[in-house]
Design an enzyme around this catalytic site. Structure first.
Site: not given
Ligand SMILES: [Zn+2]
Length: 468
Positions: A60, A62, A246, A280, A331
């Site tokens: 995961h 970004h 989350e 999460h 993340d």
């Molecule tokens: Zn995310």
């Protein structure tokens, strides 16, 4: 041109579930051909003073958030989020501000920086949870998948395996007005998302690049979208990734809309299966934990980001006991270090449970916990992305890292304690070479495909352009 057949001979090899001394890893056509005796026809490559381990997976990421590293670690005095509690939601506004500034070339430069850092840290595959779709005004680019293609180009230049998780984003939240800061993420309809998945499948998918469907969250997608995308993922055999629980506010909003938890809403939509990754999965009821376990879902924990954002702790011990699987993600890419993610997953549980070795599978082995955590970071990540491998068993893709046993952080490690020493103590400086599909991405600590100076200078220029 493919690297010809080779047999790598490190001092220690973790492959096919065992750490061995004096064993060879034979690689033919990008795959593991044999473990143990070198395969006939392979050129021998002696890797003295090293250990070879399965490649790590950030399931995961970004990538664009690499551009805000260091820019959100303070309380706001003015501007966005002023006066607000310095919580996740204030951070999110700051992150959106960055997201609004990036043009396609900027995204390429930032993503290439993040992927370069991943490769240097022993990451061989990344699941990019991609939602930066439209131009800064919120209009589709002439090529609707322009931004996705920049991410894929960045991964290819670095030599990483990429699973592009195409995010669907419908709304700010149930009953909320449109948030203009989300205009680059929003899709007009779920049909648009499906069309984009189809285009990406024909235009982007290859040996190194795979796809996944990703309804952003139960906040950002109505149940009908989630149901449709779950169906499409089954029909097309794509992994399905979704942010789950989350933050407590997200769970409360979901209960207000649906009278059920996010996990229950996903289950009703047919979205929980072994192809699903719940990212999460922190604020869970006992029922949620049982449901995630019963459906064989993978939970992707991102402990350094979850710590940074004040999210909470993933109850990984309860999830494993219920039958769920685990993966790890970098993340926000505040830190890019899968060993740190693995040790933080366990470390956060120690702090909350007031115990040690919480995730140890038992059996009294010195390397039981280290092995489990390495497997979560490698095979767990590959399974989450719908990819085979992660264990360097015969037939697996030859995605591996070579670490130096002379590095100060790993010196003295033996076959018995290699995995826990690596998970709990290894520094990034120990990573020497990284291979993806048998092809080098990093050699002797330097990128094999694109000069580090180019990656770093372009990123510096982009940061100056973004932030002055
Ligand atoms: Zn995310």
């Amino acid at each position: 041109v493919r690297t010809p057949p080779r047999a790598y001979l490190p001092d220690l090899l973790y492959a096919g579930g065992a750490v061995r001394a004096g064993a060879a890893l034979s690689v033919v056509d990008g795959r593991v051909a044999a473990v143990g005796e070198p395969e006939v026809g392979c050129a021998w490559v002696r890797l003295a003073g090293t250990a070879v381990l399965p490649g790590l997976v950030s399931a995961h990421s970004h990538a664009f958030q690499r551009a805000i590293r260091g820019r959100t670690e303070h309380r706001a005095a003015g501007g966005l989020g002023a006066g607000a509690r310095p919580d996740f939601w204030a951070w999110r506004d700051a992150m959106y501000e960055a997201a609004l500034r990036l043009d396609p070339d900027d995204l390429f430069a930032v993503a290439r920086m993040a992927f370069h850092e991943m490769a240097r840290a022993g990451v061989t595959a990344v699941g990019e949870f991609h939602y930066l779709h439209h131009d800064p005004a919120g209009r589709p680019y002439a090529d609707r998948d322009e931004m996705a293609k920049q991410v894929a180009r960045a991964a290819r230049e670095v030599g990483l395996r990429l699973a592009l998780l195409r995010v669907a984003y419908a709304r700010a939240g149930h009953g909320l007005p449109e948030n203009p800061l989300q205009r680059r993420f929003r899709d007009g309809s779920v049909d648009e998302v499906v069309r984009s998945l189809e285009d990406l499948a024909s235009g982007l998918r290859d040996e190194w690049t795979s796809l996944g469907a990703a309804p952003h969250s139960v906040r950002a997608c109505p149940a009908a979208w989630i149901e449709r995308l779950a169906g499409e993922s089954r029909r097309r055999s794509l992994p399905l990734h979704v942010h789950v629980s989350e933050q407590p506010a997200e769970v409360a909003q979901c209960r207000a809309e649906h009278g059920a938890s996010p996990v229950e809403v996903l289950d009703r939509a047919g979205a929980l299966s072994p192809a699903t990754t719940a990212v999460h999965a922190i604020h869970l009821s006992d029922g949620d934990v049982a449901l995630l376990g019963a459906r064989g879902v993978t939970v992707c924990a991102c402990p350094t980001t979850e710590r940074d954002l004040g999210d909470g702790v993933v109850p990984a011990d309860q999830l494993l006991a219920a039958g769920a699987r685990l993966a790890l993600g970098t993340d926000s890419n505040l830190q890019i270090n899968l060993f740190e993610e693995a040790r933080a997953l366990e470390g956060h549980l120690r702090l909350t449970r007031l115990e040690r070795a919480v995730l140890d599978p038992g059996g009294g082995r010195i390397d039981g916990l280290g092995r489990r955590l390495w497997d979560v970071a490698s095979a767990g990540g590959m399974a989450s992305l719908g990819l085979p491998g992660g264990a360097l068993a015969p037939g697996d893709p030859a995605d591996f890292l070579v670490v130096s046993l002379d590095d100060p952080s790993l010196a003295g490690a033996s076959g018995e304690d290699l995995l826990p020493a690596a998970v709990f103590g290894m520094a990034g400086t120990a990573v020497r070479d990284v291979y993806v599909g048998g092809e080098p991405a990093v050699l002797s600590g330097a990128p094999a495909r694109v000069p580090a100076e180019v990656v770093v200078q372009d990123f510096r220029d982009t940061m100056r352009k973004l932030w002055g």
